[in-house]
Write a protein that holds these residues in place. Structure first.
Motif, PDB file in Angstrom:
ATOM      1  N   MET A   1       0.847  -1.196   0.000  1.00  0.00           N
ATOM      2  CA  MET A   1       0.000   0.000   0.000  1.00  0.00           C
ATOM      3  C   MET A   1       0.887   1.253   0.000  1.00  0.00           C
ATOM      4  SD  MET A   1      -3.223   0.507   2.548  1.00  0.00           S
ATOM      5  CE  MET A   1      -3.180  -1.175   3.124  1.00  0.00           C
ATOM      6  N   LEU A   2       0.488   2.262  -0.748  1.00  0.00           N
ATOM      7  CA  LEU A   2       1.288   3.489  -0.842  1.00  0.00           C
ATOM      8  C   LEU A   2       1.186   4.300   0.448  1.00  0.00           C
ATOM      9  CD1 LEU A   2       0.278   4.865  -4.355  1.00  0.00           C
ATOM     10  CD2 LEU A   2       2.365   3.641  -3.737  1.00  0.00           C
ATOM     11  N   THR A   3       2.247   5.059   0.738  1.00  0.00           N
ATOM     12  CA  THR A   3       2.152   6.031   1.841  1.00  0.00           C
ATOM     13  C   THR A   3       1.412   7.265   1.300  1.00  0.00           C
ATOM     14  OG1 THR A   3       4.146   7.206   1.230  1.00  0.00           O
ATOM     15  CG2 THR A   3       4.412   5.305   2.702  1.00  0.00           C
ATOM     16  N   GLU A   4       0.994   8.138   2.209  1.00  0.00           N
ATOM     17  CA  GLU A   4       0.269   9.328   1.734  1.00  0.00           C
ATOM     18  C   GLU A   4       1.175  10.216   0.882  1.00  0.00           C
ATOM     19  OE1 GLU A   4       1.379   8.832   4.910  1.00  0.00           O
ATOM     20  OE2 GLU A   4       0.832  10.552   6.093  1.00  0.00           O
ATOM     21  N   ALA A   5       2.474  10.276   1.222  1.00  0.00           N
ATOM     22  CA  ALA A   5       3.391  11.118   0.433  1.00  0.00           C
ATOM     23  C   ALA A   5       3.548  10.560  -0.981  1.00  0.00           C
ATOM     24  CB  ALA A   5       4.737  11.206   1.135  1.00  0.00           C
ATOM     25  N   GLU A   6       3.665   9.232  -1.087  1.00  0.00           N
ATOM     26  CA  GLU A   6       3.802   8.617  -2.417  1.00  0.00           C
ATOM     27  C   GLU A   6       2.530   8.846  -3.238  1.00  0.00           C
ATOM     28  OE1 GLU A   6       6.680   4.853  -1.110  1.00  0.00           O
ATOM     29  OE2 GLU A   6       4.503   4.620  -1.085  1.00  0.00           O
ATOM     30  N   ALA A   7       1.389   8.673  -2.576  1.00  0.00           N
ATOM     31  CA  ALA A   7       0.118   8.852  -3.283  1.00  0.00           C
ATOM     32  C   ALA A   7      -0.004  10.293  -3.793  1.00  0.00           C
ATOM     33  CB  ALA A   7      -1.049   8.509  -2.359  1.00  0.00           C
ATOM     34  N   LEU A   8       0.325  11.251  -2.926  1.00  0.00           N
ATOM     35  CA  LEU A   8       0.197  12.650  -3.337  1.00  0.00           C
ATOM     36  C   LEU A   8       1.157  12.965  -4.481  1.00  0.00           C
ATOM     37  CD1 LEU A   8      -1.057  15.402  -3.016  1.00  0.00           C
ATOM     38  CD2 LEU A   8       0.653  15.936  -1.271  1.00  0.00           C
ATOM     39  N   ALA A   9       2.384  12.464  -4.385  1.00  0.00           N
ATOM     40  CA  ALA A   9       3.364  12.730  -5.450  1.00  0.00           C
ATOM     41  C   ALA A   9       2.837  12.184  -6.777  1.00  0.00           C
ATOM     42  CB  ALA A   9       4.701  12.102  -5.086  1.00  0.00           C
ATOM     43  N   TYR A 314      -9.902  14.266   1.229  1.00  0.00           N
ATOM     44  CA  TYR A 314     -10.011  15.491   0.423  1.00  0.00           C
ATOM     45  C   TYR A 314      -8.829  16.404   0.756  1.00  0.00           C
ATOM     46  CZ  TYR A 314     -11.304  20.036  -1.280  1.00  0.00           C
ATOM     47  OH  TYR A 314     -11.253  21.249  -1.913  1.00  0.00           O
ATOM     48  N   GLN A 315      -8.607  16.624   2.067  1.00  0.00           N
ATOM     49  CA  GLN A 315      -7.539  17.561   2.477  1.00  0.00           C
ATOM     50  C   GLN A 315      -6.159  17.068   2.055  1.00  0.00           C
ATOM     51  OE1 GLN A 315      -8.244  20.413   3.439  1.00  0.00           O
ATOM     52  NE2 GLN A 315     -10.218  20.351   4.483  1.00  0.00           N
ATOM     53  N   LEU A 316      -5.943  15.754   2.143  1.00  0.00           N
ATOM     54  CA  LEU A 316      -4.602  15.223   1.855  1.00  0.00           C
ATOM     55  C   LEU A 316      -4.318  15.120   0.367  1.00  0.00           C
ATOM     56  CD1 LEU A 316      -4.214  12.339   4.479  1.00  0.00           C
ATOM     57  CD2 LEU A 316      -3.441  14.704   4.625  1.00  0.00           C
ATOM     58  N   PHE A 317      -5.335  14.817  -0.435  1.00  0.00           N
ATOM     59  CA  PHE A 317      -5.071  14.504  -1.841  1.00  0.00           C
ATOM     60  C   PHE A 317      -5.804  15.399  -2.848  1.00  0.00           C
ATOM     61  CE2 PHE A 317      -4.885  10.407   0.560  1.00  0.00           C
ATOM     62  CZ  PHE A 317      -3.499  10.349   0.615  1.00  0.00           C
ATOM     63  N   VAL A 318      -7.051  15.747  -2.547  1.00  0.00           N
ATOM     64  CA  VAL A 318      -7.830  16.496  -3.544  1.00  0.00           C
ATOM     65  C   VAL A 318      -7.479  17.986  -3.483  1.00  0.00           C
ATOM     66  CG1 VAL A 318     -10.110  16.946  -4.505  1.00  0.00           C
ATOM     67  CG2 VAL A 318      -9.689  14.814  -3.258  1.00  0.00           C
ATOM     68  N   ARG A 319      -7.427  18.540  -2.285  1.00  0.00           N
ATOM     69  CA  ARG A 319      -7.103  19.974  -2.179  1.00  0.00           C
ATOM     70  C   ARG A 319      -5.753  20.297  -2.828  1.00  0.00           C
ATOM     71  NH1 ARG A 319      -6.882  23.599   3.399  1.00  0.00           N
ATOM     72  NH2 ARG A 319      -5.190  22.191   3.938  1.00  0.00           N
ATOM     73  N   PRO A 320      -4.684  19.510  -2.546  1.00  0.00           N
ATOM     74  CA  PRO A 320      -3.412  19.832  -3.219  1.00  0.00           C
ATOM     75  C   PRO A 320      -3.523  19.787  -4.741  1.00  0.00           C
ATOM     76  CG  PRO A 320      -3.026  18.322  -1.397  1.00  0.00           C
ATOM     77  CD  PRO A 320      -4.514  18.426  -1.552  1.00  0.00           C
ATOM     78  N   GLU A 334       0.366  21.660  -0.437  1.00  0.00           N
ATOM     79  CA  GLU A 334      -0.071  20.795   0.661  1.00  0.00           C
ATOM     80  C   GLU A 334      -0.973  21.524   1.641  1.00  0.00           C
ATOM     81  OE1 GLU A 334       2.793  18.048   2.352  1.00  0.00           O
ATOM     82  OE2 GLU A 334       3.827  18.056   0.427  1.00  0.00           O
ATOM     83  N   GLY A 335      -1.089  22.825   1.486  1.00  0.00           N
ATOM     84  CA  GLY A 335      -2.021  23.562   2.335  1.00  0.00           C
ATOM     85  C   GLY A 335      -1.309  24.234   3.490  1.00  0.00           C
TER      86      GLY A 335
END
Ligand code: AMP
Ligand code: MG
Length: 405
Positions: A1-9, A314-320, A334-335
């Protein structure tokens, strides 16, 4: 499973600011500007008085020694006066300075005299060269940078750009964004709640989050669909055809009534990523169809249906991603964050980073309500998300950086 940083990148690789269009200043408020802007008009534009008083030559201002008042100069039109020896000019705030003057004596610092039909002032105080004079270009010179591309336009900037005679500003073209709420259990306001039903809260909450990014209502579409493969496929066919971004709530897990993945597959949209090592929000999904052959590109975010999971993902992935699309620099996407003092000792014994919701009061973070993914009340009381890594313990009084939401 991806980390949140990997997913966002991964998500952000699919986003860059849209093409630019000219937008009225007030419509652009709160969004990143598309282009770096430079001053064409100096501020002040000409030497002028900072006070109501008398323009003088400072060296001639001697206590008790009269100066003759030759004329008046108000704001608005330069009468092009020039002072001779022993002369002063009655002047008002914002009025152009006369030639040969180098200071303004405040009106409180003179007494007035009239002799032979002529007006005189008699200084009761002295004045320094340059006192009460606002020099041309002392605030802003021509060619100076007003605002950098990607900086958020704030009300002070609107004033600054307006001072340049600008009425519009180049901004990335706004995307059309859809919110699709899935679920047989969801009911619209005004309808009675039957046993087992609940009102759709994610739909309005996601629209509110989009509005908070200054996306106008005209660019947002909200829909509901039942837990049914055909209904979900048809809803997504329509929305992905006319919107650049589609945000889905619910139906992204592996339950027998979760139809988002099969519906996207039926439309040829395969997930780029599904499931992220984060709590709440593990079933998060991202899919995209690149622009091509007459078809507009579309990015699809599948958020878990639990309200807190939907909000946090939403805050972690959609907003950025949206901030990037709206023109923010990658480092700003990243907000906003703040460093806070944590009020109570917190720990995470789980195997995923936990984004805890909390209130911020005078720089102190206190968790709000139940920290469970359905707990909407606690979420409604929170201003920030604090990330607790797997196995992490934070002592009361520790300083931590939190994400403002
Ligand atoms: P799902 O992700 O579809 O399995 O939904 C997970 C939980 O979130 C269930 O308890 C749903 O009833 C709830 N839920 C799903 N969508 C919404 C919504 N739009 N508003 C409020 N709760 C929802
Ligand atoms: Mg559901």
């Amino acid at each position: 499973m991806l980390t949140e940083a990997e997913a966002l990148a991964r998500i952000l690789t699919h986003y860059s600011p849209a093409g630019l269009v000219e937008v009225p200043l007030l419509e652009a408020l709160g969004r990143p500007v598309g282009r770096t802007l430079f001053a064409e008009v100096a501020l002040p534009g000409f030497d002028n008085s900072a006070m109501d008083g008398y323009a003088v030559r400072a060296a001639e201002v001697v206590l008790g020694q009269r100066l003759r008042v030759i004329a008046e100069q108000a704001a608005g039109r330069d009468e092009a006066h020039v002072l001779g020896a022993g002369e002063a000019l009655r002047i008002f705030t914002g009025a152009p300075m006369p030639g040969a003057a180098d200071a303004v004596l405040m009106q409180e610092d003179v007494t007035l005299e009239v002799a032979d039909g002529k007006r005189f002032i008699c200084p009761t105080d002295t004045v320094q060269v340059g006192e009460n004079v606002r020099r041309a270009g002392s605030d802003l010179c021509r060619g100076q940078c007003l605002l950098r591309a990607g900086e958020v336009l704030r009300p002070g900037h609107v004033g600054l750009l307006a001072s340049q005679g600008m009425a519009t500003v180049a901004m990335p073209r706004l995307p059309r964004v859809a919110v699709l709420s899935t679920g047989d259990e969801l009911v619209l306001p005004g309808q009675p709640l039957l046993p087992g039903q609940l009102y759709n809260s994610n739909g309005p909450m996601l629209v509110a989050l989009l509005r908070a990014l200054r996306l106008p209502a005209s660019h947002i579409e909200a829909q509901h669909c039942a837990d049914d493969l055909q209904a979900t496929t048809e809803a997504l066919r329509g929305l992905t055809g006319r919107c650049e971004v589609v945000i889905i709530s619910g139906g992204v897990s592996v339950g027998d009534h979760d139809y988002v993945k099969p519906a996207l597959a039926a439309l040829g949209l395969l997930p780029e990523l599904w499931r992220v090592r984060v709590k709440p929000g593990k079933p998060f999904l991202f899919a995209q169809r690149p622009e091509g052959a007459g078809e507009p590109g579309c990015r699809v975010f599948g958020l878990p249906g639990n309200p807190v999971s939907a909000f946090v993902t939403y805050q972690l992935f959609v907003r950025p991603a949206l901030l990037r699309l709206l023109g923010a620099e990658p480092a700003q996407c990243e907000g906003p964050r703040a460093v806070v003092t944590v009020a109570e000792s917190l720990s995470n014994s789980g195997d995923r980073p936990h984004y805890m919701r909390g209130k911020l009061e005078a720089g102190v973070f206190t968790t709000s309500g139940r920290q469970q993914s359905h707990a909407l009340y606690g979420l409604s009381q929170s201003h920030a998300l604090l990330r607790l890594g797997e196995g992490e313990v934070v002592e009361a009084g520790a300083q931590r950086s939190v994400l403002l939401v």
